[in-house]
Scaffold this motif. Structure first.
Motif, PDB file in Angstrom:
ATOM      1  N   PRO A  11       0.809  -1.227   0.000  1.00  0.00           N
ATOM      2  CA  PRO A  11       0.000   0.000   0.000  1.00  0.00           C
ATOM      3  C   PRO A  11       0.839   1.272   0.000  1.00  0.00           C
ATOM      4  N   CYS A  12       2.000   1.242   0.661  1.00  0.00           N
ATOM      5  CA  CYS A  12       2.890   2.413   0.636  1.00  0.00           C
ATOM      6  C   CYS A  12       3.377   2.693  -0.780  1.00  0.00           C
ATOM      7  N   LEU A  13       3.682   1.633  -1.503  1.00  0.00           N
ATOM      8  CA  LEU A  13       4.132   1.790  -2.888  1.00  0.00           C
ATOM      9  C   LEU A  13       3.018   2.378  -3.755  1.00  0.00           C
ATOM     10  N   VAL A  14       1.797   1.900  -3.551  1.00  0.00           N
ATOM     11  CA  VAL A  14       0.662   2.421  -4.310  1.00  0.00           C
ATOM     12  C   VAL A  14       0.457   3.902  -4.020  1.00  0.00           C
ATOM     13  N   ILE A  15       0.552   4.286  -2.738  1.00  0.00           N
ATOM     14  CA  ILE A  15       0.377   5.690  -2.362  1.00  0.00           C
ATOM     15  C   ILE A  15       1.456   6.562  -3.000  1.00  0.00           C
ATOM     16  N   ILE A  16       2.699   6.076  -2.996  1.00  0.00           N
ATOM     17  CA  ILE A  16       3.797   6.833  -3.614  1.00  0.00           C
ATOM     18  C   ILE A  16       3.550   7.011  -5.112  1.00  0.00           C
ATOM     19  N   LEU A  17       3.100   5.960  -5.767  1.00  0.00           N
ATOM     20  CA  LEU A  17       2.799   6.040  -7.200  1.00  0.00           C
ATOM     21  C   LEU A  17       1.683   7.037  -7.478  1.00  0.00           C
ATOM     22  N   LEU A  18       0.666   7.036  -6.632  1.00  0.00           N
ATOM     23  CA  LEU A  18      -0.441   7.986  -6.812  1.00  0.00           C
ATOM     24  C   LEU A  18       0.046   9.421  -6.672  1.00  0.00           C
ATOM     25  N   PHE A  19       0.920   9.657  -5.693  1.00  0.00           N
ATOM     26  CA  PHE A  19       1.461  11.000  -5.512  1.00  0.00           C
ATOM     27  C   PHE A  19       2.329  11.409  -6.702  1.00  0.00           C
ATOM     28  N   LEU A  20       3.103  10.469  -7.241  1.00  0.00           N
ATOM     29  CA  LEU A  20       3.920  10.772  -8.419  1.00  0.00           C
ATOM     30  C   LEU A  20       3.056  11.125  -9.621  1.00  0.00           C
ATOM     31  N   ILE A  21       1.994  10.346  -9.835  1.00  0.00           N
ATOM     32  CA  ILE A  21       1.076  10.639 -10.937  1.00  0.00           C
ATOM     33  C   ILE A  21       0.423  12.000 -10.737  1.00  0.00           C
TER      34      ILE A  21
END
Length: 255
Positions: A11-21
């Protein structure tokens, strides 16, 4: 800690990806900051506004903890009373369900009219938000006790109070903690809503001032803080659950 890390990195990885997008879209599309600020702008504003935001955060935390404690204690007391008094439960349980059909945002102005702008209406709002999940979860937990165990204790001469203390209460603890975890996340939201009733400090006040001045970045600072607070309160309840309920099997997940 190792198991938490193994479960938490996805989930941390998903959150980081969302912030990058989010960051890339707002920069390349040149979205105005007042409409949707980039995460980097929100972070910069968090650092800038922190000296004044800190007192708002502390006020909300104190209000949340107080309201959560009162609401959960009330929910547990009502659940115990309704469980030990079946006829009263049959009469009042439908009313408890109906009480949750009244939107808090609609009830809040009435509380101000009845009780003024002090602390009492705020406590009532948070108590109503936290009360229901705990009460319903506890009642369901009490009813999940095996009938054969109750029958065995009755044959052994146990009183109704002894059956509740030694059997029904321990069996209901997992359900009670489930209600506490729900209430822990709701309590922050309830505190913010209650601060709209006329507080001088709090995240709800900070958010209202920011939105009225079109400071969208500050609104997101408040939103992310509310989310983090909810996760922190949820995590505290999970830790307490792991500490208090030691009779669960090691392979059983309680989150």
């Amino acid at each position: 800690m190792k198991r938490i890390f193994q479960k938490g990195w996805r989930p941390c990885l998903v959150i980081i990806l969302l912030f990058l997008i989010w960051e890339l879209v707002t920069n390349f599309a040149e979205v105005p900051s007042w409409l949707l600020p980039a995460p980097s702008e929100i972070w910069k504003e968090t650092i800038t506004v922190w000296p004044t935001f800190e007192e708002h955060l502390l006020a909300t935390v104190m209000l949340t903890v107080a309201g959560f404690g009162i609401g959960c204690a009330t929910g547990l007391l009502v659940a115990v009373a309704l469980h030990l008094l079946p006829k009263v439960r049959e009469s009042l349980y439908p009313l408890i369900i109906l009480s949750q059909n009244i939107p808090i945002i609609v009830l809040a102005p009435l509380l101000v009219i009845w009780f003024g702008f002090g602390l009492l209406p705020k406590m009532i709002v948070i108590t109503l938000v936290c009360f229901f999940p705990v009460a319903v979860a506890a009642l369901d937990g009490f009813r999940q006790t095996g009938s054969e165990l109750i029958h065995y204790m009755k044959m052994a001469g146990a009183t109704k109070g002894q059956i509740f203390k030694k059997l029904e209460w321990p069996h209901a603890l997992p359900s009670i903690f489930s209600g506490l975890k729900i209430s822990a996340t709701y309590s922050v939201m309830g505190a913010v809503i209650s601060e709209w009733l006329g507080s001088e400090k709090g995240i709800g006040v900070f958010m209202t001032l920011a939105s009225s001045s079109f400071r969208t970045d500050r609104v997101f600072v408040a939103i992310f803080t509310i989310m983090i607070l909810s996760l922190v309160f949820f995590a505290i309840i999970v830790v307490l659950e792991r500490w208090l309920i030691k009779w669960r099997t090691k392979g059983e997940d309680i989150t």
